[in-house]
Design a protein around this motif. Structure first.
Motif, PDB file in Angstrom:
ATOM      1  N   THR A 177       0.830  -1.201   0.000  1.00 53.42           N
ATOM      2  CA  THR A 177       0.000   0.000   0.000  1.00 53.42           C
ATOM      3  C   THR A 177       0.866   1.253   0.000  1.00 53.42           C
ATOM      4  OG1 THR A 177      -1.731  -1.194   1.204  1.00 53.42           O
ATOM      5  CG2 THR A 177      -1.887   1.197   1.178  1.00 53.42           C
ATOM      6  N   THR A 178       1.611   1.471   1.084  1.00 56.47           N
ATOM      7  CA  THR A 178       2.493   2.636   1.174  1.00 56.47           C
ATOM      8  C   THR A 178       3.966   2.269   1.082  1.00 56.47           C
ATOM      9  OG1 THR A 178       2.676   2.540   3.586  1.00 56.47           O
ATOM     10  CG2 THR A 178       0.799   3.750   2.664  1.00 56.47           C
ATOM     11  N   GLY A 179       4.289   0.998   1.242  1.00 48.55           N
ATOM     12  CA  GLY A 179       5.680   0.575   1.268  1.00 48.55           C
ATOM     13  C   GLY A 179       6.279   0.556   2.660  1.00 48.55           C
ATOM     14  N   ALA A 180       5.481   0.846   3.695  1.00 47.88           N
ATOM     15  CA  ALA A 180       6.005   0.892   5.061  1.00 47.88           C
ATOM     16  C   ALA A 180       6.524  -0.467   5.515  1.00 47.88           C
ATOM     17  CB  ALA A 180       4.922   1.395   6.016  1.00 47.88           C
ATOM     18  N   THR A 181       5.778  -1.530   5.218  1.00 45.59           N
ATOM     19  CA  THR A 181       6.221  -2.873   5.614  1.00 45.59           C
ATOM     20  C   THR A 181       7.501  -3.252   4.899  1.00 45.59           C
ATOM     21  OG1 THR A 181       3.952  -3.583   6.063  1.00 45.59           O
ATOM     22  CG2 THR A 181       5.587  -5.303   5.719  1.00 45.59           C
ATOM     23  N   ALA A 182       7.569  -2.983   3.601  1.00 44.36           N
ATOM     24  CA  ALA A 182       8.763  -3.303   2.829  1.00 44.36           C
ATOM     25  C   ALA A 182       9.975  -2.571   3.381  1.00 44.36           C
ATOM     26  CB  ALA A 182       8.551  -2.947   1.361  1.00 44.36           C
ATOM     27  N   SER A 183       9.807  -1.297   3.713  1.00 48.62           N
ATOM     28  CA  SER A 183      10.912  -0.503   4.231  1.00 48.62           C
ATOM     29  C   SER A 183      11.378  -1.006   5.593  1.00 48.62           C
ATOM     30  CB  SER A 183      10.490   0.966   4.325  1.00 48.62           C
ATOM     31  OG  SER A 183      11.528   1.759   4.843  1.00 48.62           O
ATOM     32  N   ALA A 184      10.426  -1.281   6.488  1.00 50.76           N
ATOM     33  CA  ALA A 184      10.780  -1.731   7.834  1.00 50.76           C
ATOM     34  C   ALA A 184      11.450  -3.099   7.801  1.00 50.76           C
ATOM     35  CB  ALA A 184       9.536  -1.766   8.714  1.00 50.76           C
ATOM     36  N   CYS A 185      10.900  -4.013   7.015  1.00 50.77           N
ATOM     37  CA  CYS A 185      11.486  -5.357   6.924  1.00 50.77           C
ATOM     38  C   CYS A 185      12.850  -5.311   6.239  1.00 50.77           C
ATOM     39  CB  CYS A 185      10.551  -6.284   6.163  1.00 50.77           C
ATOM     40  SG  CYS A 185       9.004  -6.664   7.023  1.00 50.77           S
ATOM     41  N   GLY A 186      12.954  -4.507   5.188  1.00 49.91           N
ATOM     42  CA  GLY A 186      14.226  -4.390   4.481  1.00 49.91           C
ATOM     43  C   GLY A 186      15.332  -3.860   5.375  1.00 49.91           C
ATOM     44  N   ALA A 187      14.989  -2.895   6.246  1.00 50.84           N
ATOM     45  CA  ALA A 187      15.992  -2.329   7.151  1.00 50.84           C
ATOM     46  C   ALA A 187      16.494  -3.368   8.145  1.00 50.84           C
ATOM     47  CB  ALA A 187      15.394  -1.133   7.883  1.00 50.84           C
ATOM     48  N   VAL A 188      15.594  -4.189   8.669  1.00 52.75           N
ATOM     49  CA  VAL A 188      15.989  -5.224   9.625  1.00 52.75           C
ATOM     50  C   VAL A 188      16.873  -6.265   8.947  1.00 52.75           C
ATOM     51  CG1 VAL A 188      15.111  -7.132  11.042  1.00 52.75           C
ATOM     52  CG2 VAL A 188      14.015  -4.886  11.140  1.00 52.75           C
ATOM     53  N   LEU A 189      16.514  -6.673   7.746  1.00 53.85           N
ATOM     54  CA  LEU A 189      17.310  -7.665   7.028  1.00 53.85           C
ATOM     55  C   LEU A 189      18.686  -7.110   6.666  1.00 53.85           C
ATOM     56  CD1 LEU A 189      14.517  -9.102   4.717  1.00 53.85           C
ATOM     57  CD2 LEU A 189      15.666 -10.329   6.574  1.00 53.85           C
ATOM     58  N   ALA A 190      18.723  -5.849   6.234  1.00 58.48           N
ATOM     59  CA  ALA A 190      20.004  -5.230   5.889  1.00 58.48           C
ATOM     60  C   ALA A 190      20.909  -5.123   7.111  1.00 58.48           C
ATOM     61  CB  ALA A 190      19.769  -3.862   5.264  1.00 58.48           C
ATOM     62  N   ALA A 191      20.323  -4.762   8.258  1.00 60.29           N
ATOM     63  CA  ALA A 191      21.110  -4.655   9.482  1.00 60.29           C
ATOM     64  C   ALA A 191      21.690  -6.001   9.900  1.00 60.29           C
ATOM     65  CB  ALA A 191      20.247  -4.080  10.602  1.00 60.29           C
ATOM     66  N   ALA A 192      21.028  -7.090   9.507  1.00 60.36           N
ATOM     67  CA  ALA A 192      21.509  -8.435   9.833  1.00 60.36           C
ATOM     68  C   ALA A 192      22.513  -8.956   8.799  1.00 60.36           C
ATOM     69  CB  ALA A 192      20.329  -9.396   9.930  1.00 60.36           C
ATOM     70  N   GLY A 193      22.805  -8.151   7.779  1.00 56.50           N
ATOM     71  CA  GLY A 193      23.811  -8.537   6.804  1.00 56.50           C
ATOM     72  C   GLY A 193      23.289  -9.171   5.540  1.00 56.50           C
ATOM     73  N   PHE A 194      21.965  -9.139   5.347  1.00 55.98           N
ATOM     74  CA  PHE A 194      21.388  -9.702   4.127  1.00 55.98           C
ATOM     75  C   PHE A 194      21.100  -8.583   3.128  1.00 55.98           C
ATOM     76  CE2 PHE A 194      20.042 -12.509   7.628  1.00 55.98           C
ATOM     77  CZ  PHE A 194      20.734 -13.652   7.245  1.00 55.98           C
TER      78      PHE A 194
END
Length: 212
Positions: A177-194
């Protein structure tokens, strides 16, 4: 079978007698098209609009018990993965999918994560490593700012079932819808090295644009 004589199979989209998803309804889904979303995050792609047949099929799967549609959506995802720009399988030829998390109450009501079912039906390697912390509300009716605030600090990483370090993954969701879920999940995955190569959603509640 007798049950099919008494209760003939019907298309989950248009209710016509016949296959689980008739060719006309299946035609509502096409190749992945980019979805413009606000904020930072990986590129987002959708296979259909969250309207008409696309919306009907997603709701039938999520909320009306048509869990057998996982095979239909899984096949669509499997076909879409090689078509995502810049997305490649790992060195062993595996595609890695990370399903977006669901609220615990919703997952219990649906008998488990609906997105995990789709991911597994696609034949890809599945890493259900994201979860929502307590306090996440249903996002229906929330605007973009409220959706971001709702998820802020409330997406967590499970430490079991992690892909190999540095793996490129695709985040899988059912509607953007707004991309909020994609952004939040992407940030967590990136912080974990993915590396989140892309977000693939079944449907988009906003306009999609052909590439170019």
């Amino acid at each position: 079978m007798l049950i099919n004589l008494l209760f003939p199979p019907r298309c989950a989209g248009c209710r016509a007698e016949g296959p689980l998803c008739c060719p006309r309804c299946l035609g509502a889904f096409g190749p992945p098209l980019p979805v413009p979303v606000s904020g930072k995050g990986p590129p987002v792609f959708a296979l259909s609009h969250y309207a008409g047949t696309g919306r009907e099929l997603v709701l039938a799967f999520k909320e009306r018990g048509r869990r057998e549609l996982a095979t239909v959506f899984g096949a669509l995802v499997a076909e879409a993965l090689p078509a995502l720009p810049g997305v490649r399988p790992d060195e062993f030829g595996k595609w890695w999918l990370v399903p977006a998390p669901s609220r615990r109450a919703a997952a219990r009501r649906r008998g488990g994560s609906h997105l995990v079912g789709i991911a597994r039906a696609s034949g890809a390697s599945v890493a259900p490593i994201l979860a929502f912390a307590r306090g996440v509300r249903d996002s229906v009716g929330l605007d973009a700012a409220a959706r971001r605030a709702n998820l802020s600090g409330r997406v967590r990483l499970r430490r079991s079932g992690l892909p190999p370090p540095g793996t490129a993954v695709v985040l899988l969701d059912d509607v953007v819808t707004t991309g909020a879920t994609a952004s939040a999940c992407g940030a967590v995955l990136a912080a974990a090295g993915f590396r989140v190569s892309a977000v693939l959603t079944l449907t988009a509640a906003r306009s999609t644009h052909p590439p170019g």
